[in-house]
Design a protein around this motif. Structure first.
Motif, PDB file in Angstrom:
ATOM      1  N   ALA A   7       0.828  -1.210   0.000  1.00 51.08           N
ATOM      2  CA  ALA A   7       0.000   0.000   0.000  1.00 51.08           C
ATOM      3  C   ALA A   7       0.858   1.253   0.000  1.00 51.08           C
ATOM      4  CB  ALA A   7      -0.935   0.003   1.208  1.00 51.08           C
ATOM      5  N   ARG A   8       1.989   1.196   0.674  1.00 46.49           N
ATOM      6  CA  ARG A   8       2.894   2.347   0.717  1.00 46.49           C
ATOM      7  C   ARG A   8       3.492   2.614  -0.660  1.00 46.49           C
ATOM      8  NH1 ARG A   8       2.955  -0.672   5.044  1.00 46.49           N
ATOM      9  NH2 ARG A   8       2.664   0.282   7.066  1.00 46.49           N
ATOM     10  N   LEU A   9       3.836   1.551  -1.360  1.00 44.40           N
ATOM     11  CA  LEU A   9       4.375   1.709  -2.710  1.00 44.40           C
ATOM     12  C   LEU A   9       3.315   2.289  -3.637  1.00 44.40           C
ATOM     13  CD1 LEU A   9       6.572   1.365  -4.843  1.00 44.40           C
ATOM     14  CD2 LEU A   9       5.794  -1.000  -5.142  1.00 44.40           C
ATOM     15  N   LEU A  10       2.088   1.811  -3.529  1.00 46.75           N
ATOM     16  CA  LEU A  10       1.007   2.336  -4.364  1.00 46.75           C
ATOM     17  C   LEU A  10       0.797   3.833  -4.107  1.00 46.75           C
ATOM     18  CD1 LEU A  10      -1.251   1.921  -6.418  1.00 46.75           C
ATOM     19  CD2 LEU A  10      -2.743   1.288  -4.493  1.00 46.75           C
ATOM     20  N   ALA A  11       0.786   4.226  -2.847  1.00 44.32           N
ATOM     21  CA  ALA A  11       0.615   5.651  -2.518  1.00 44.32           C
ATOM     22  C   ALA A  11       1.776   6.465  -3.088  1.00 44.32           C
ATOM     23  CB  ALA A  11       0.525   5.834  -1.002  1.00 44.32           C
ATOM     24  N   TYR A  12       2.997   5.964  -2.945  1.00 48.02           N
ATOM     25  CA  TYR A  12       4.161   6.667  -3.493  1.00 48.02           C
ATOM     26  C   TYR A  12       4.046   6.799  -5.007  1.00 48.02           C
ATOM     27  CZ  TYR A  12       8.716   7.380  -5.496  1.00 48.02           C
ATOM     28  OH  TYR A  12       9.742   7.849  -6.281  1.00 48.02           O
ATOM     29  N   ARG A  13       3.658   5.722  -5.668  1.00 43.34           N
ATOM     30  CA  ARG A  13       3.547   5.754  -7.132  1.00 43.34           C
ATOM     31  C   ARG A  13       2.509   6.782  -7.581  1.00 43.34           C
ATOM     32  NH1 ARG A  13       3.129   0.075  -9.891  1.00 43.34           N
ATOM     33  NH2 ARG A  13       3.725   1.382 -11.648  1.00 43.34           N
ATOM     34  N   ILE A  14       1.380   6.822  -6.910  1.00 47.23           N
ATOM     35  CA  ILE A  14       0.330   7.785  -7.261  1.00 47.23           C
ATOM     36  C   ILE A  14       0.848   9.205  -7.090  1.00 47.23           C
ATOM     37  CG2 ILE A  14      -1.906   8.716  -6.534  1.00 47.23           C
ATOM     38  CD1 ILE A  14      -2.699   5.736  -5.938  1.00 47.23           C
ATOM     39  N   PHE A  15       1.472   9.484  -5.942  1.00 47.41           N
ATOM     40  CA  PHE A  15       1.983  10.829  -5.707  1.00 47.41           C
ATOM     41  C   PHE A  15       3.126  11.174  -6.663  1.00 47.41           C
ATOM     42  CE2 PHE A  15      -0.438  11.087  -1.784  1.00 47.41           C
ATOM     43  CZ  PHE A  15      -0.784  12.427  -1.784  1.00 47.41           C
ATOM     44  N   ALA A  16       3.933  10.201  -7.031  1.00 49.56           N
ATOM     45  CA  ALA A  16       5.023  10.469  -7.982  1.00 49.56           C
ATOM     46  C   ALA A  16       4.455  10.896  -9.331  1.00 49.56           C
ATOM     47  CB  ALA A  16       5.918   9.243  -8.134  1.00 49.56           C
ATOM     48  N   TYR A  17       3.441  10.183  -9.806  1.00 51.11           N
ATOM     49  CA  TYR A  17       2.832  10.538 -11.091  1.00 51.11           C
ATOM     50  C   TYR A  17       2.126  11.889 -11.026  1.00 51.11           C
ATOM     51  CZ  TYR A  17       3.785   6.207 -13.564  1.00 51.11           C
ATOM     52  OH  TYR A  17       4.414   5.180 -14.192  1.00 51.11           O
ATOM     53  N   VAL A  18       1.331  12.092 -10.001  1.00 48.71           N
ATOM     54  CA  VAL A  18       0.566  13.337  -9.895  1.00 48.71           C
ATOM     55  C   VAL A  18       1.508  14.529  -9.714  1.00 48.71           C
ATOM     56  CG1 VAL A  18      -1.161  14.541  -8.504  1.00 48.71           C
ATOM     57  CG2 VAL A  18      -1.484  12.144  -9.062  1.00 48.71           C
ATOM     58  N   THR A  19       2.532  14.364  -8.893  1.00 47.05           N
ATOM     59  CA  THR A  19       3.520  15.428  -8.703  1.00 47.05           C
ATOM     60  C   THR A  19       4.252  15.710 -10.008  1.00 47.05           C
ATOM     61  OG1 THR A  19       3.810  14.837  -6.386  1.00 47.05           O
ATOM     62  CG2 THR A  19       5.567  16.118  -7.392  1.00 47.05           C
ATOM     63  N   GLY A  20       4.615  14.654 -10.719  1.00 50.02           N
ATOM     64  CA  GLY A  20       5.305  14.823 -11.996  1.00 50.02           C
ATOM     65  C   GLY A  20       4.461  15.549 -13.023  1.00 50.02           C
ATOM     66  N   VAL A  21       3.205  15.180 -13.123  1.00 49.45           N
ATOM     67  CA  VAL A  21       2.298  15.849 -14.068  1.00 49.45           C
ATOM     68  C   VAL A  21       2.131  17.315 -13.682  1.00 49.45           C
ATOM     69  CG1 VAL A  21      -0.093  15.961 -14.878  1.00 49.45           C
ATOM     70  CG2 VAL A  21       1.089  13.757 -14.788  1.00 49.45           C
ATOM     71  N   GLY A  22       1.969  17.577 -12.370  1.00 42.00           N
ATOM     72  CA  GLY A  22       1.828  18.954 -11.915  1.00 42.00           C
ATOM     73  C   GLY A  22       3.056  19.794 -12.237  1.00 42.00           C
ATOM     74  N   LEU A  23       4.232  19.227 -12.061  1.00 44.61           N
ATOM     75  CA  LEU A  23       5.457  19.970 -12.348  1.00 44.61           C
ATOM     76  C   LEU A  23       5.644  20.195 -13.843  1.00 44.61           C
ATOM     77  CD1 LEU A  23       7.894  21.361 -11.181  1.00 44.61           C
ATOM     78  CD2 LEU A  23       9.101  19.162 -11.209  1.00 44.61           C
ATOM     79  N   VAL A  24       5.299  19.209 -14.644  1.00 49.74           N
ATOM     80  CA  VAL A  24       5.377  19.379 -16.104  1.00 49.74           C
ATOM     81  C   VAL A  24       4.430  20.492 -16.553  1.00 49.74           C
ATOM     82  CG1 VAL A  24       4.823  18.274 -18.304  1.00 49.74           C
ATOM     83  CG2 VAL A  24       6.241  17.071 -16.633  1.00 49.74           C
TER      84      VAL A  24
END
Length: 113
Positions: A7-24
């Motif tokens: 579950a921790r990995l899933l949460a990290y993956r979601i935040f990594a993608y969303v953060t990446g999209v936001g920064l792009v």
């Protein structure tokens, strides 16, 4: 690895993608809109969104770092990935593969010589 991280990995993956999209969006859309067109509203909105999402990314990355006992430099590099356009996507893939490999090795029966 005796501590599951699913579950921790899933949460990290979601935040990594969303953060990446936001920064792009911030760097490649909002900043040009501000400096070329003169409209600073996208920077205010997307910048604030990215800031809040990055805080979630930090929390998720630090939880993973603690759970997996990463070296401080690895944790720092993963945290900094949320501040460089496209780097969070790379870090997410690298972290996911690392964890999957550790879990695969942990689930294999040990070979006695």
């Amino acid at each position: 690895m005796d501590r599951p991280v699913g579950a921790r990995l899933l949460a990290y993956r979601i935040f990594a993608y969303v953060t990446g999209v936001g920064l792009v969006l911030l760097v490649f859309y909002a900043m040009p809109m501000k400096y070329i067109v003169g409209d600073s509203r996208p920077v205010a909105i997307i910048g604030m969104m990215h800031g809040f999402l990055y805080m979630g990314y930090i929390v998720c990355a630090l939880i993973l770092a603690e759970r997996l006992r990463w070296k401080p430099i690895q944790a720092l590099l993963v945290l900094l990935a949320g501040t460089v356009p496209l780097a969070s996507f790379y870090a997410e893939r690298k972290v996911t593969h690392q964890i999957q490999e550790r879990e695969r090795k942990a689930s294999q029966p040990s070979q006695a010589s």
